[in-house]
Design an enzyme around this catalytic site. Structure first.
Site, PDB file in Angstrom:
ATOM      1  N   GLU A   1       4.255  -5.685   6.967  1.00 43.54           N
ATOM      2  CA  GLU A   1       3.499  -4.635   7.666  1.00 43.54           C
ATOM      3  C   GLU A   1       3.890  -4.494   9.126  1.00 43.54           C
ATOM      4  OE1 GLU A   1       2.300  -6.708   5.448  1.00 43.54           O
ATOM      5  OE2 GLU A   1       0.724  -5.803   4.232  1.00 43.54           O
TER       6      GLU A   1
ATOM      7  N   GLY B   1       0.529  -5.053   0.742  1.00 43.03           N
ATOM      8  CA  GLY B   1      -0.642  -5.001  -0.132  1.00 43.03           C
ATOM      9  C   GLY B   1      -0.356  -5.595  -1.513  1.00 43.03           C
TER      10      GLY B   1
ATOM     11  N   ALA C   1       0.866  -1.177   0.000  1.00 43.96           N
ATOM     12  CA  ALA C   1       0.000   0.000   0.000  1.00 43.96           C
ATOM     13  C   ALA C   1       0.903   1.228   0.000  1.00 43.96           C
ATOM     14  CB  ALA C   1      -0.869  -0.027   1.253  1.00 43.96           C
TER      15      ALA C   1
ATOM     16  N   GLU D   1      -0.888  -9.160  -1.078  1.00 43.11           N
ATOM     17  CA  GLU D   1      -2.334  -9.363  -0.851  1.00 43.11           C
ATOM     18  C   GLU D   1      -3.108  -9.284  -2.161  1.00 43.11           C
ATOM     19  OE1 GLU D   1      -2.397  -6.340   2.307  1.00 43.11           O
ATOM     20  OE2 GLU D   1      -3.216  -7.899   3.599  1.00 43.11           O
TER      21      GLU D   1
END
Ligand code: 3H9
Length: 688
Positions: A125, A102, A63, A105
């Protein structure tokens, strides 16, 4: 279709390419067209399969961290992954470089993942004080099993493509043009047809979980977390993936993510992520750097040997110089032994050890330094000795060679003045053990040339160090602040605190150990020798040294140690000694709170940091944080002393410093003008 996303067709396979340099982070301007593309391709009957790939040096690295703490713009990653899972035709993530956070993911939302042989995959993370918030904790266990997922998510460490393949995370590993391989892979799947099961509906991993083993591992990881919330939340979320239905576990992951992203710990860790990258930036981007092909190290003692290993580990040939053949052999033997320990522990292969040792050339003749592009001296900490070394270098070093000193305290301007080339002189302050510790203070002297500085900043990164450029002063940033932190240690003891009480206040704060345990580990005789050389005294520590109590190495220091053990045990003799010395000084002991200990140790630390900032010794408050987290064990969850000062409340710190200044008259408590301004302005930058 957008500046950040392209779609092209290879026959009936659609390739979606994310292009958001430098690391293809999933910023809003990527998420929006990505969502739109997936919906269109899902509904387009002429498309048989979809490949998601990335342009540039890496697959999606996560992200966009800069968006955290701001209102999240739709569509969120979770919605994109959910949309991916509504696609009936095969979806394939083509991973090169790194698929992190992310990014992984997103790939877990695809039916299949294929990877370049050099790719690395992980969910880091936790290092930002978070847990994977895009379904990673719930989907990864469904592919690799709960125990492996737990280890990957709590450590945050990425794994290589081959390991990911063996674990079931990746379906195929390719060498050569990855997109072509991925397209062929996807086309073949589409040709075969059938039902493609999304990862969310595969539950073999969690079902097979041995809960007792899982909980034992999770408990061990929690113990190591030392007050950090994210590792605990990561473990909880993976456990939920085992125990709860998918959607419930996903919702629970979301709730934990929302809580963590707003926490001070995550803010602190995100601050450090950017602070470390900022610290390596110098003004003047286009400076041409000098070429460094060979490094010389003078002195093969603990420090010199460690520095030489740091360069050899980074792939640089090293000439190691000593005054005598015996000292050189001793130094080389220690290096050999250190590498052997790594081989025994399994962190280095026997071949790699041989390659590293082959980088070393030993010498006792200064003339052998003539082909070195950088020479680092790590000789005895004495100005006359250092000046003599630099005088000799003057005669042998090639023009343009960078001449560095590893001094911890001495005036580098004075050292530079002993050569006719002060523009080539700077400080490289490594921390012991230099081959292990991440921090490198790069000391810019008055006349250091910008290209010499830029060269070593770049070199530091190449050898895996976290570099911070600092100016010349006694102790530079780290040791100068350390002195301020320790200035009240003796006073606290004499007024009634015990070593273990002070150390506990530190470990409760999140430090790996307190100052007395640290002193015992490092050896109390070092400080004693330094104090004697400078005409200083410390009544308790000096008396302990006079009694031969040097710390762990003698089995006794501020604490007692059982033979060969490292666990400190409080020693009634030391406590009696402290009471005697207090009585001699007419001090009656009183109860001292943990709060007072923090005020009298960490507030002066922040205060000294403010002085350092004001004097321009450090360029940014965040540089000071990087020094303290990487070199001195300041808890990462608190972001470093200057970030923590913002959380603690600068106005409160100023008020308490004033109080202690009035009470003791000591300079360390006199609030720095910048700290006072910061208290009014709210940030170091605004205060400056
Ligand atoms: C996440 O994904 C949460 C999700 O689970 C849930 C969402 C709901 N964002 O390190 P470098 C910048 S959390 C924004 O020098 P390298 C970096 O600041 C994320 N910016 O390169 C730097 O900027 P500048 C999980 C980022 O080649 C530039 O890119 N992912 C991001 O040495 C180059 O970076 C991670 O934690 C980002 N995500 O290393 C991975 N990443 O040039 C974090 C980098 O202005 N990233 N930047 O200073 C890394 O570990 C390394 O950057 C990487 C490349 C290994 C990828």
């Amino acid at each position: 279709m957008s500046d950040f996303l392209g779609i092209h067709r290879n026959g009936d396979v659609a390739v979606v390419t994310i292009d958001n340099p430098p690391v293809n982070a999933l910023s809003f301007h990527v998420r929006e067209p990505l969502m739109q593309a997936l919906v269109e391709l899902r509904d387009d009957a002429s498309v048989a399969a979809i490949v998601i790939a990335c342009a540039g040096r890496t697959f999606v690295a996560g992200a966009d961290i800069t968006e955290f703490g701001k209102p999240m713009r739709q569509p969120e990653l979770r919605a994109i992954v959910a949309t991916l899972e509504t696609i009936a035709k095969p979806t394939v993530a083509a991973i090169h470089g790194t698929a992190l956070g992310g990014g992984l993911e997103l790939a877990l939302g695809c039916h299949f993942r294929v990877a370049d042989a050099g790719a690395r995959l992980g969910l880091p993370e936790v290092k930002l004080g978070l847990l994977p918030g895009g379904g990673g904790t719930v989907r990864l266990p469904r592919l690799v099993g709960a125990l492996k997922a737990l280890k990957m998510i709590v450590s945050g460490a990425p794994i290589a493509a081959t390991e990911a393949h063996e674990a079931g995370l990746v379906d195929a590993v390719f060498e050569g043009d990855l997109t072509t391989h991925a397209v062929n892979f996807a086309r073949e799947l589409a040709r075969k047809g059938g039902l493609f099961t999304p990862v969310r509906d595969r539950d073999e991993g969690p079902k097979e979980t041995d809960l007792a083993a899982f909980d034992a591992e999770a408990a061990e990881l929690a113990r190591k977390a030392r007050g950090l919330e994210a590792p605990i939340a990561c473990a909880q979320s993976v456990r939920n993936a085992v125990m709860l239905p998918f959607d419930e576990a996903l919702a629970a992951e979301r709730a934990l993510f929302v809580k963590l992203v707003a926490s001070d710990q995550s803010r602190a860790q995100r601050h450090l992520f950017f602070a470390e990258r900022e610290a390596a930036k110098l003004p003047g981007k286009d400076i041409v750097k000098r070429r460094i092909a060979r490094v010389g190290v003078i002195g093969a003692g603990t420090m010199g040997g460690g520095i030489a290993m740091a360069f050899a580990n980074g792939g640089y040939p090293v000439t190691l110089l000593e005054t005598s053949h015996e000292a050189l052999q001793r130094g080389l033997a220690t290096i050999d032994k250190n590498y052997s320990v790594s081989v025994t522990r399994g962190s280095l292969t026997a071949d790699a050890k041989r390659e590293r040792l082959a980088q070393f050339k030993g010498s006792t003749d200064y003339a052998d330094l003539a082909d070195c592009d950088l020479i680092v001296e790590a000789v005895f900490e004495d100005m006359a000795v250092k000046r003599e070394v630099f005088g000799k270098l003057e005669a042998v070093a090639k023009p343009g060679a960078i001449l560095a000193t590893n001094t911890s305290y001495l005036d580098i301007d004075e050292i530079a003045a002993s050569t006719s080339r002060p523009q080539d002189v700077l400080g490289l302050h490594f921390f012991s053990p230099a081959n292990v510790m991440k921090l490198l203070e790069i000391v810019r002297a008055d006349k250091t040339a910008p290209d010499a500085l830029a060269t070593v900043v770049d070199l530091a990164r190449r050898i895996g160090k976290v570099a911070v450029v600092v100016g010349v002063c006694h102790g530079f940033v780290g040791n100068r602040m350390l002195a301020a932190r320790g200035s009240e240690s003796e006073a606290l003891l004499l007024e009634g605190a015990t070593p273990s009480q002070i150390d506990k206040a530190f470990t409760d704060f999140g430090w790996p150990m307190g100052p007395f345990q640290m002193g015992d580990l490092a050896g109390l005789d070092i400080g004693w020798r330094n104090r004697k050389a400078r005409g200083q005294t410390a009544v308790i520590a000096d008396t302990l040294c006079e009694q031969g109590r040097f710390g762990q190495k003698t089995g006794r220091g501020f604490y007692l140690y059982e033979a060969g053990a490292r666990t400190p045990m409080p020693d009634p003799e030391v406590e009696a000694l402290i009471r005697d010395k207090a009585a001699e000084k007419g001090i009656s002991p009183r109860a001292i709170s943990a709060e007072e200990i923090i005020e009298r140790t960490l507030y002066p630390l922040v205060n000294e940091g403010a002085k350092i900032l004001e004097e321009g010794i450090a360029a940014r408050a965040s540089d000071i944080d990087v020094v303290w987290v990487n070199g001195y064990g300041f808890p990462i969850g608190r972001g470093g002393p200057m970030f923590w000062a913002g959380l603690e409340g600068p106005a409160r710190i100023v008020e308490r410093l004033d109080y202690w200044h009035q009470r003791t008259g000591k300079d360390v408590f006199k609030p720095a003008p910048l700290l006072k301004r910061m208290a009014g302005a709210g940030s170091w930058e605004a205060g400056g």
